[in-house]
Design an enzyme around this catalytic site. Structure first.
Site, mmCIF file in Angstrom:
data_model
loop_
_atom_site.group_PDB
_atom_site.id
_atom_site.type_symbol
_atom_site.label_atom_id
_atom_site.label_comp_id
_atom_site.label_asym_id
_atom_site.label_seq_id
_atom_site.Cartn_x
_atom_site.Cartn_y
_atom_site.Cartn_z
ATOM 1 N N LYS A 86 0.829 -1.201 0.000
ATOM 2 C CA LYS A 86 0.000 0.000 0.000
ATOM 3 C C LYS A 86 0.867 1.256 0.000
ATOM 4 O O LYS A 86 1.981 1.229 0.512
ATOM 5 C CB LYS A 86 -0.861 0.040 1.276
ATOM 6 C CG LYS A 86 -2.009 -0.939 1.306
ATOM 7 C CD LYS A 86 -2.786 -0.796 2.614
ATOM 8 C CE LYS A 86 -3.927 -1.804 2.689
ATOM 9 N NZ LYS A 86 -4.954 -1.629 1.659
ATOM 10 N N ARG A 128 -10.277 -11.354 2.230
ATOM 11 C CA ARG A 128 -11.178 -12.362 1.666
ATOM 12 C C ARG A 128 -10.552 -13.757 1.727
ATOM 13 O O ARG A 128 -11.261 -14.758 1.784
ATOM 14 C CB ARG A 128 -11.590 -11.966 0.235
ATOM 15 C CG ARG A 128 -10.481 -11.910 -0.753
ATOM 16 C CD ARG A 128 -10.829 -11.126 -2.012
ATOM 17 N NE ARG A 128 -10.849 -9.678 -1.769
ATOM 18 C CZ ARG A 128 -11.114 -8.770 -2.701
ATOM 19 N NH1 ARG A 128 -11.407 -9.144 -3.942
ATOM 20 N NH2 ARG A 128 -11.091 -7.490 -2.409
HETATM 21 N N1 BES Z 1 -7.999 -3.633 4.417
HETATM 22 C C1 BES Z 1 -8.192 -3.263 3.065
HETATM 23 C C2 BES Z 1 -9.483 -2.489 2.824
HETATM 24 C C3 BES Z 1 -9.616 -1.142 3.485
HETATM 25 C C4 BES Z 1 -9.399 0.002 2.761
HETATM 26 C C5 BES Z 1 -10.033 -1.030 4.786
HETATM 27 C C6 BES Z 1 -9.560 1.236 3.355
HETATM 28 C C7 BES Z 1 -10.197 0.203 5.384
HETATM 29 C C8 BES Z 1 -9.969 1.331 4.670
HETATM 30 C C9 BES Z 1 -8.225 -4.506 2.173
HETATM 31 O O1 BES Z 1 -7.486 -5.592 2.603
HETATM 32 C C10 BES Z 1 -7.668 -4.093 0.854
HETATM 33 O O2 BES Z 1 -6.553 -3.696 0.824
HETATM 34 N N2 BES Z 1 -8.479 -4.175 -0.194
HETATM 35 C C11 BES Z 1 -8.062 -3.815 -1.486
HETATM 36 C C12 BES Z 1 -8.431 -4.949 -2.412
HETATM 37 C C13 BES Z 1 -7.947 -4.809 -3.815
HETATM 38 C C14 BES Z 1 -6.449 -4.933 -3.876
HETATM 39 C C15 BES Z 1 -8.583 -5.895 -4.649
HETATM 40 C C16 BES Z 1 -8.789 -2.543 -1.891
HETATM 41 O O3 BES Z 1 -9.971 -2.419 -1.616
HETATM 42 O O4 BES Z 1 -8.143 -1.668 -2.441
HETATM 43 ZN ZN ZN Z 2 -5.454 -5.518 1.973
#
Ligand code: BES
Ligand code: ZN
Ligand code: ZN
Length: 495
Positions: A271, A345
């Site tokens: 990230k 997931r």
């Molecule tokens: N933990 C994150 C989602 C999240 C984003 C929670 C902002 C709280 C605030 C999750 O694991 C994630 O990173 N999701 C990605 C998935 C994508 C790479 C398919 C996302 O939503 O960007």
């Molecule tokens: Zn994530």
């Protein structure tokens, strides 16, 4: 805290709080208040319009009177919010003798609900976020040993007292959840989450079982193990089970699964750093499950609850899973990992599949801070709900509306199944496209519930961690606890 109920207000306590709604401009309560002060009812009303959260302090001979605005026709959420912010912001002006006068008999919300929400908010306002500060912070007057809180209302005292206690108990569990979610990942490993559950289970009388890495390997929770590969800390798989102590025949069995990622760096699909510190809250789903089970046990709700929390952090290491890796899962389905940041997931796939195969709950609910897509859709005000059952959607929506923990139902059409089709494995964890992210994630989870016909998935990424009066940064909300307790209470009375 000592709580008392008095039918009549004979002598003013040191601090009297009078919640007042806007729909009653010439309420008789202003005349009563005027008698204690040197002001006329008209003068009081000139400066106080009862807007939500408005506070007017009046000095009487015997003590302080705080008028607290509730806005127009307040619901439980509005009352809770007004009391919470009042309690937090006015703590320096309060002392340990407090009374609340419920004078408005015209509100649609039943008095017991008003009392419960007021106490819930009042106690929540004692929350202090600085759990790692070394300097002693000043105590909120409500948390001192000699604190007494008197509720003045002319209604059944036993019911009002029970409502007040419920509000207090709710707030206490919520604050414990705040501390857990606000804790940083070096103080909150999967082991810590397990210890929280064990301590809570012991204190409130429910069963908690924790599997360590070896047991997780033996059982074959391969997707959880895959996410954990890059971590310094071993994973934990936490199973909780609550039943009321009084034997209750035919009570509904509800399974709750929560995402317990103690920190989400994104893994090798790392990230950006700007808001990465907020990813300590990526166990908000687990926290909601913990809080719901603890509070259900405290309140002895007539339901049978199973909680399952797969927990790990998602970190970067030579051993981390890589985009394109194909991993196995507890269900036996193989998964192509397109993006290591779609880790929630993966661990939920194992949690959900274990839940349905081993406990066969009548209702299956999971909560997870799952996608940025849910945040982009609803901002910080509502969770995205995905369900394959319209009755369940209606019951959860009703509970959401009653508690102010908003949710909105999203579609689960099968056209979105393409998003999880893989060339090389049974499913993939991400479509690779920057569209419909929350739906794609829900379709992925659906592949692991073995066609359970009464399932709901809450994507709480936007609502688990938001701005509040408690901190300059975002902090925990304990989203889901009040909603699920409301849902479970309704479920129990309908049976
Ligand atoms: N933990 C994150 C989602 C999240 C984003 C929670 C902002 C709280 C605030 C999750 O694991 C994630 O990173 N999701 C990605 C998935 C994508 C790479 C398919 C996302 O939503 O960007
Ligand atoms: Zn994530
Ligand atoms: Zn995550």
């Amino acid at each position: 805290m000592r709580i008392a109920v008095e039918q009549e207000l004979k002598s003013l306590p040191h601090n009297l709080i009078v919640p007042i709604a806007q729909n009653q401009p010439n309420a008789p309560v202003f005349e009563r208040i005027a008698q204690w002060t040197t002001l006329s009812p008209e003068e009081i009303q000139q400066d106080f319009t009862a807007e939500a959260g408005e506070v007017q302090l009046l000095y009487a001979k015997q003590g302080k009177i705080f008028l607290l605005g509730l806005g127009n026709e307040p619901d439980a959420a509005a009352i809770l919010k007004a009391f919470r912010s009042f309690s937090y912001k006015q703590k320096k002006k309060l002392s340990s003798e407090v009374g609340i006068l419920f004078s408005d008999t015209t509100l649609k919300l039943p008095l017991v609900r008003q009392v419960e929400a007021s106490l819930n908010g009042f106690v929540l306002g004692t929350y202090q976020i600085g759990q790692f500060k070394t300097e002693e912070v000043e105590k909120h007057p409500l948390t001192t040993d000699d604190c007494t809180l008197t509720i003045f209302a002319s209604a059944n005292a036993t019911e009002l007292l029970a409502a007040a206690r419920r509000g207090e108990a709710t707030a206490e569990t919520q604050m414990s959840i705040f501390d857990l979610v606000n804790a940083p990942s070096n103080k909150k490993t999967p082991q810590h989450l397990a210890e929280w559950a064990l301590a809570s289970g012991k204190a409130y009388g429910y069963r908690v079982e924790v599997w360590d890495k070896k047991q997780i390997e033996e059982v074959g929770l391969h997707a959880l193990l895959a996410v954990n590969r890059g971590s310094e800390y071993p994973p934990a798989f936490i199973i909780m089970e609550y039943r009321p102590t009084a034997a209750a025949e035919g009570i509904p069995k509800v399974g709750l699964v929560g995402k317990g990622v103690t920190f989400d760096t994104g893994g090798l699909s790392i990230k950006p750093s700007t808001n990465m510190h907020y990813m300590k809250s990526d166990m908000g789903g687990a926290a909601a499950v913990f809080g719901t089970i603890e509070l259900a046990a405290k309140l002895q709700l007539p339901v049978h609850l199973i909680g399952v929390v797969p927990s790990t952090d998602n970190s970067v290491d030579a051993l981390s899973i890589k985009p394109s890796d194909v991993i196995n899962s507890y269900s036996g389905k193989t998964i192509e990992v397109i993006d290591t940041d779609a880790e929630g997931r993966l661990i939920l796939a194992d949690g959900l599949n274990y839940m349905v195969r081993h406990f066969q709950p009548e209702v299956l609910i999971n909560l997870a801070t799952l996608t940025g897509s849910a945040v982009r859709t609803f901002g910080y005000h509502a969770a995205a709900l995905f369900s394959n059952n319209d009755e369940l959607t209606a019951a959860l929506t009703k509970a959401a509306n009653a508690t102010g923990e908003r949710l909105w139902a999203m579609p689960m059409w099968d056209v979105y199944k393409d998003d999880i089709k893989s060339d090389v494995a049974d499913v993939r964890n991400f479509s690779g496209k920057p569209v419909a992210g929350a739906i794609g994630a829900a379709k992925f989870l659906e592949a692991f519930i073995n066609n359970h016909s009464n399932w709901a998935h809450f994507d709480i990424a936007g609502v688990a961690f938001t701005d509040s009066e408690f901190a300059s940064q975002k902090s925990a909300t304990a989203y889901g606890v009040r909603l699920l307790i409301e849902y479970l209470s309704n479920l129990a009375t309908e049976k």
